[in-house]
Write a protein that holds these residues in place. Sequence first.
Motif, short mmCIF file in Angstrom:
data_model
loop_
_atom_site.label_atom_id
_atom_site.label_comp_id
_atom_site.label_asym_id
_atom_site.label_seq_id
_atom_site.Cartn_x
_atom_site.Cartn_y
_atom_site.Cartn_z
N TYR A 41 36.28 36.98 37.20
CA TYR A 41 36.62 35.79 37.98
C TYR A 41 35.53 34.74 37.73
N GLU A 49 35.44 30.30 36.92
CA GLU A 49 36.08 29.04 36.53
C GLU A 49 35.61 28.67 35.13
N TRP A 92 37.06 17.97 35.25
CA TRP A 92 36.20 18.68 36.21
C TRP A 92 35.03 17.80 36.64
N GLY A 131 32.72 24.83 34.89
CA GLY A 131 33.29 25.34 36.13
C GLY A 131 32.22 25.66 37.16
N SER A 132 32.65 26.21 38.26
CA SER A 132 31.75 26.55 39.36
C SER A 132 30.76 27.63 38.92
N TRP A 187 30.48 32.97 40.28
CA TRP A 187 31.39 33.84 39.53
C TRP A 187 31.25 35.29 39.96
N SER A 204 40.29 35.37 34.91
CA SER A 204 40.95 34.61 35.97
C SER A 204 40.08 33.39 36.23
N SER A 205 40.58 32.21 35.85
CA SER A 205 39.77 31.00 35.92
C SER A 205 39.72 30.45 37.34
N ARG A 206 39.03 31.18 38.19
CA ARG A 206 38.87 30.77 39.58
C ARG A 206 37.59 31.39 40.12
N THR A 207 37.10 30.87 41.21
CA THR A 207 35.96 31.45 41.91
C THR A 207 36.47 32.22 43.12
N TYR A 239 39.82 34.24 49.46
CA TYR A 239 38.48 34.30 48.89
C TYR A 239 37.72 35.44 49.56
N ASN A 292 45.78 30.51 53.07
CA ASN A 292 45.16 29.70 52.01
C ASN A 292 45.36 28.20 52.18
#
Length: 525
Positions: free
Chosen positions: A121, A123, A132, A182-183, A186, A235-238, A266, A298
């Motif tokens: 995980y 971003e 961004w 990204g953030s 991670w 998975s491109s998310r935090t 989250y 969410n």
Amino acid sequence: MARIAYILLCHKDPDAIIQQAERLTAVGDFISIHFDARANKAHFDKIQSALGGNANVVFAKKRIKCGWGAWSLVQATLYAVQAAEEAFPRATHFYMLSGDCMPVKSAEYAHQFLDAKDVDYIESFDFFASDWIKTGMKGDRLFYRHFFNERTHKWWFYTSYKMQKRLGLDRKIPSDLQVMIGSQWWCLRRRTIEAVLEFCRKRKDVMRFFSTTWIPDETFFQTIVRHLVPEQELSSRTLTFLVFSDYGMPANFYNDHYDMLLSQDYLFARKISPEAKELKRRLGALYASQGEQFNISNEGRSMFKFLTGRGRMGRRFAQRFWEAESSLGRERELMIVTCKKWHVAKRLIEQTRKETNVPVIEYLFNEESTPLPDLGGIQTTLEKRTRHRRALMRMLFDYYDTDRLIICLDPSNLDLMQDFYADRSTTKLLEIRTEFTDDYLIGHATRIGLASESTPPETIDRLLPTIRYDMRFESERIRDSDFPFYFRMEERKTATENAAALSGFLDISPEVAQRIAGTEYLYVD
């Protein structure tokens, strides 16, 4: 079953760090801590003493001084990751945290969540194709070498940058890399961490490139992981929930955000307000709970924006930034230096910044040209700064990611001093009393429009006693206000005598205070 090694970068609040480590390791997870080498050594000693006997806690083998936007943040992360990878062979995942993060799910839920998908995980969006980066420097973060920190050495940062542009000293991105952004928050699998560490050992060219990139914590891991891991395993998310205001500042969460935070998809949330004691207590207990069910809706970001856009009653969803009762924050310390000779105060705080690394800001309520970061427009005029003074100061604390900040005020700004002292934060005041020659007072009268080069000498002679009395009167008003934590330096005193006041004002050792008080040419006009 998943077991998490938390990677914690921190620089303050040792009691909170100890509680966080004990909470996360109590359920069998691990934590690796890097405590900023700039921070108070006594605080680090306290953390080590409290956690030294905990087998699930390890400390980075090397501590370095960290600066926002600098390579040091990535290097500190790597030191903590290396320590965790060696110390905890049973850790299946490595999760980046800050001291302001708190869990919003139970450990039981977090472990099941990570077991459900064999992915990393993080971003990672294309640096050039994505939006961004909303404002400010973009491609030039990479194309030029950034040797200085923009926040602490602004002049050197931009002078070096402009000189490279003028001389055509741009550089190439390593040819086999697609830079991602990204953030920095991670969660990576063990085999990914091992691959990243091996990559760092082999690719010295990439390490050199990122070591002079601006804000590499938003690009380094994001780029390397995307380079090493197949896309279907990403998975491109935090997994850390955070909300940014319209001014680009991370929002704080308070006691009445508990239910909202639990319903987000989250595992952690950032930033939890230092004042939200009850929220911290409830979230801390949540992590160790068993059988907890979570109803994921969410809607957090949209709800937060909706409610803050309409103001609020009481304490729900934080005060709007322009409300007069807004606070700087109970845990923060505002240090005010006041001196009629502005150049004296500026020299003193610049030397203070060099010796202590506490962020300093010059006469921001008196000089419109005072360098300030872009805070969404609130900083653009003296009128706006003064009208929204507490909001402005709170945003500056957030921008510099600090609980201690030094500013300069003119002695005539007694109303601002009184307002800051009325806040729940800790406010300290250092007055620098200087000598005023007739030549200086004549120059002062000219600068403020009371006199000009053509003003007759007899008029000047009548003005000087009045101006001198006015300056003395401003100083007396400050003393008569009986402010707590009031300290005074005087030009006629020795550096040793003034160092005692500085030591109390800055809470520093007498030796450091002596170096600051002895600043060369401090009082020269």
